[in-house]
Design a protein around this motif. Structure first.
Motif, PDB file in Angstrom:
ATOM      1  N   ILE A 278      44.565 -18.170   9.437  1.00 50.55           N
ATOM      2  CA  ILE A 278      43.166 -17.947   9.543  1.00 50.55           C
ATOM      3  C   ILE A 278      42.824 -16.562   9.841  1.00 50.55           C
ATOM      4  N   PRO A 279      41.929 -15.963   8.946  1.00 49.09           N
ATOM      5  CA  PRO A 279      41.520 -14.990   9.078  1.00 49.09           C
ATOM      6  C   PRO A 279      40.958 -14.588  10.559  1.00 49.09           C
ATOM      7  N   VAL A 280      41.047 -13.249  11.216  1.00 46.05           N
ATOM      8  CA  VAL A 280      40.228 -13.238  12.539  1.00 46.05           C
ATOM      9  C   VAL A 280      39.514 -11.902  12.387  1.00 46.05           C
ATOM     10  N   LEU A 281      38.238 -12.087  12.199  1.00 43.96           N
ATOM     11  CA  LEU A 281      37.312 -10.849  12.337  1.00 43.96           C
ATOM     12  C   LEU A 281      36.888 -10.740  13.848  1.00 43.96           C
ATOM     13  N   ILE A 282      36.939  -9.109  14.130  1.00 42.36           N
ATOM     14  CA  ILE A 282      36.437  -8.969  15.300  1.00 42.36           C
ATOM     15  C   ILE A 282      35.308  -7.838  15.221  1.00 42.36           C
ATOM     16  N   GLY A 283      34.344  -8.205  15.788  1.00 43.82           N
ATOM     17  CA  GLY A 283      33.065  -7.350  15.672  1.00 43.82           C
ATOM     18  C   GLY A 283      32.949  -6.729  16.850  1.00 43.82           C
ATOM     19  N   GLY A 284      32.384  -5.200  16.631  1.00 39.87           N
ATOM     20  CA  GLY A 284      32.228  -4.248  17.757  1.00 39.87           C
ATOM     21  C   GLY A 284      32.786  -2.878  17.643  1.00 39.87           C
ATOM     22  N   GLY A 285      32.500  -1.964  18.339  1.00 37.06           N
ATOM     23  CA  GLY A 285      32.819  -0.894  18.208  1.00 37.06           C
ATOM     24  C   GLY A 285      33.415  -0.128  19.481  1.00 37.06           C
ATOM     25  N   GLY A 286      33.748  -0.571  20.481  1.00 35.31           N
ATOM     26  CA  GLY A 286      34.130  -0.053  21.843  1.00 35.31           C
ATOM     27  C   GLY A 286      35.487   0.763  21.434  1.00 35.31           C
ATOM     28  N   GLU A 287      35.533   1.939  21.850  1.00 33.83           N
ATOM     29  CA  GLU A 287      36.428   2.604  21.243  1.00 33.83           C
ATOM     30  C   GLU A 287      38.015   2.347  22.069  1.00 33.83           C
ATOM     31  N   ARG A 288      37.781   2.221  23.068  1.00 36.79           N
ATOM     32  CA  ARG A 288      39.096   2.251  23.977  1.00 36.79           C
ATOM     33  C   ARG A 288      39.611   0.764  24.018  1.00 36.79           C
ATOM     34  N   LYS A 289      38.966  -0.274  24.078  1.00 35.21           N
ATOM     35  CA  LYS A 289      39.136  -1.674  24.084  1.00 35.21           C
ATOM     36  C   LYS A 289      38.955  -2.443  22.866  1.00 35.21           C
ATOM     37  N   THR A 290      37.732  -2.668  22.424  1.00 31.27           N
ATOM     38  CA  THR A 290      37.606  -3.528  21.128  1.00 31.27           C
ATOM     39  C   THR A 290      38.558  -2.903  19.966  1.00 31.27           C
ATOM     40  N   LEU A 291      38.272  -1.700  19.737  1.00 31.47           N
ATOM     41  CA  LEU A 291      39.258  -1.294  18.821  1.00 31.47           C
ATOM     42  C   LEU A 291      40.950  -1.381  18.851  1.00 31.47           C
ATOM     43  N   ARG A 292      41.135  -1.488  19.936  1.00 36.74           N
ATOM     44  CA  ARG A 292      42.557  -1.626  20.007  1.00 36.74           C
ATOM     45  C   ARG A 292      42.693  -3.260  20.166  1.00 36.74           C
ATOM     46  N   TYR A 293      42.019  -3.958  20.333  1.00 32.33           N
ATOM     47  CA  TYR A 293      42.179  -5.558  20.396  1.00 32.33           C
ATOM     48  C   TYR A 293      42.261  -5.600  18.589  1.00 32.33           C
ATOM     49  N   THR A 294      41.191  -5.082  17.853  1.00 32.86           N
ATOM     50  CA  THR A 294      41.266  -5.089  16.665  1.00 32.86           C
ATOM     51  C   THR A 294      42.405  -4.913  15.856  1.00 32.86           C
ATOM     52  N   ALA A 295      43.239  -3.719  16.467  1.00 30.54           N
ATOM     53  CA  ALA A 295      44.539  -3.262  15.549  1.00 30.54           C
ATOM     54  C   ALA A 295      45.531  -4.195  16.040  1.00 30.54           C
ATOM     55  N   GLU A 296      45.288  -4.863  17.419  1.00 28.82           N
ATOM     56  CA  GLU A 296      46.475  -5.583  17.748  1.00 28.82           C
ATOM     57  C   GLU A 296      46.222  -7.151  17.034  1.00 28.82           C
ATOM     58  N   HIS A 297      45.040  -7.616  16.621  1.00 29.45           N
ATOM     59  CA  HIS A 297      44.956  -9.108  16.479  1.00 29.45           C
ATOM     60  C   HIS A 297      44.211  -9.151  15.303  1.00 29.45           C
ATOM     61  N   ALA A 298      43.311  -8.368  14.678  1.00 26.36           N
ATOM     62  CA  ALA A 298      42.554  -8.739  13.676  1.00 26.36           C
ATOM     63  C   ALA A 298      42.785  -8.560  12.286  1.00 26.36           C
ATOM     64  N   THR A 299      42.273  -9.327  11.282  1.00 25.27           N
ATOM     65  CA  THR A 299      42.409  -9.221   9.992  1.00 25.27           C
ATOM     66  C   THR A 299      41.223  -8.482   9.489  1.00 25.27           C
ATOM     67  N   ILE A 300      40.102  -8.401   9.906  1.00 24.46           N
ATOM     68  CA  ILE A 300      39.044  -7.709   9.432  1.00 24.46           C
ATOM     69  C   ILE A 300      38.054  -7.159  10.642  1.00 24.46           C
ATOM     70  N   TRP A 301      37.929  -5.711  10.538  1.00 22.53           N
ATOM     71  CA  TRP A 301      37.076  -5.507  11.680  1.00 22.53           C
ATOM     72  C   TRP A 301      35.776  -5.211  11.013  1.00 22.53           C
ATOM     73  N   HIS A 302      34.564  -5.665  11.693  1.00 27.65           N
ATOM     74  CA  HIS A 302      33.131  -5.513  11.506  1.00 27.65           C
ATOM     75  C   HIS A 302      32.539  -4.387  12.128  1.00 27.65           C
ATOM     76  N   SER A 303      31.937  -3.471  11.872  1.00 28.97           N
ATOM     77  CA  SER A 303      31.215  -2.457  12.321  1.00 28.97           C
ATOM     78  C   SER A 303      29.726  -2.288  12.112  1.00 28.97           C
ATOM     79  N   PHE A 304      29.069  -2.051  13.438  1.00 28.95           N
ATOM     80  CA  PHE A 304      27.699  -1.774  13.305  1.00 28.95           C
ATOM     81  C   PHE A 304      27.342  -0.538  13.529  1.00 28.95           C
TER      82      PHE A 304
END
Length: 257
Positions: free
Chosen positions: A154-180
């Motif tokens: 199942i593709p995991v999309l993480i939404g958010g732009g926190g530079e230290r944490k959210t984007l780190r979690y995205t690199a570790e776990h996500a298939t898709i990153w959604h930016s605002f």
């Protein structure tokens, strides 16, 4: 890896009867969109704050039966509202109902009224992000234990732009990153995501880059594509659900840009 250009629509589940929402889903699928999203809130975000509103995941289960081609998902689910194992099972179930068309969008949560009125602890942004970090591996672990297993990874999309944490979690776990945000914000944060990918040993090209758009493709698409975006999502509100701009983006995609 080159990601294909895709068009999404977020049908905001507010200020409408469900019949109007369902008709909008059918129109969006017929128009040729790739993904239909809703959102995970309990009250409207725009207009009358006490206007009509429907719950996210119940609706996704209905959409899974009402559609046949489009991918579906929340943009995004709030991690705070459901135990991670439960959310994993819900996602697996909708994955099966839809025949493998679910995207699990997830974020740390931000809308305090939802928390207050439904009895969740709003806590701090840091605490909510820590909860998200803990939940992501738990979700994947639960998927590995479910019987039957999900129909696909199942593709995991993480939404958010926190530079230290959210984007780190995205690199570790996500298939898709959604930016605002605008092009400059997207470009800067996409570069930060690339650096997090390097830190965790992941190819950044594996992560599809998604962004919300509110202007015609002729005005914004070239810059966003150059910056790495490939999934473009237009937000549409009820009760009318005007898909005019969505259809412009679909026509642009189909014309080969």
């Amino acid at each position: 890896m080159t990601q294909p250009i895709r068009i999404g629509v977020q049908l905001q589940p507010q200020h409408a009867d469900y019949a109007q929402i369902r008709a909008a889903v059918a129109e969006a699928e017929e128009a040729g969109v790739d993904v239909v999203f809703n959102w995970d809130h309990f009250f409207p975000l725009y207009g009358d704050p006490d206007g009509k509103h429907f719950e996210c995941w119940t609706m996704l289960g209905a959409w899974a039966e009402a559609t046949s081609r489009v991918e579906i998902g929340a943009l995004v689910s709030c991690n705070s509202y459901r135990n991670p194992e439960l959310l994993a099972d819900m996602a697996r179930t909708v994955d099966h109902i839809s025949g493998g068309r679910l995207i699990l969008g997830i974020g740390a949560g931000w809308f305090q009224r939802d928390y207050d009125e439904y009895g969740y602890d709003f806590a701090t942004a840091g605490a909510r992000l820590a909860d998200l970090a803990q939940a992501l591996p738990r979700i994947r672990d639960r998927w590995s234990k479910l019987n039957p297993a999900p129909t696909r990874d199942i593709p995991v999309l993480i939404g958010g732009g926190g530079e230290r944490k959210t984007l780190r979690y995205t690199a570790e776990h996500a298939t898709i990153w959604h930016s605002f945000g605008d092009l400059d914000t997207f470009t800067r944060k996409s570069g930060i995501l690339d650096r997090h990918c390097a830190d965790v040993g992941r190819d950044p090209a594996e992560i599809e880059r998604s962004i919300g758009v509110s202007a015609p493709p002729q005005e914004v698409a070239d810059g966003l594509i150059a910056a790495g975006a490939s999934l473009f999502t237009i937000g549409v509100g009820g009760p009318d659900y005007d898909l005019g701009l969505v259809k412009e983006w679909v026509a642009w995609r189909d014309a080969g840009r």
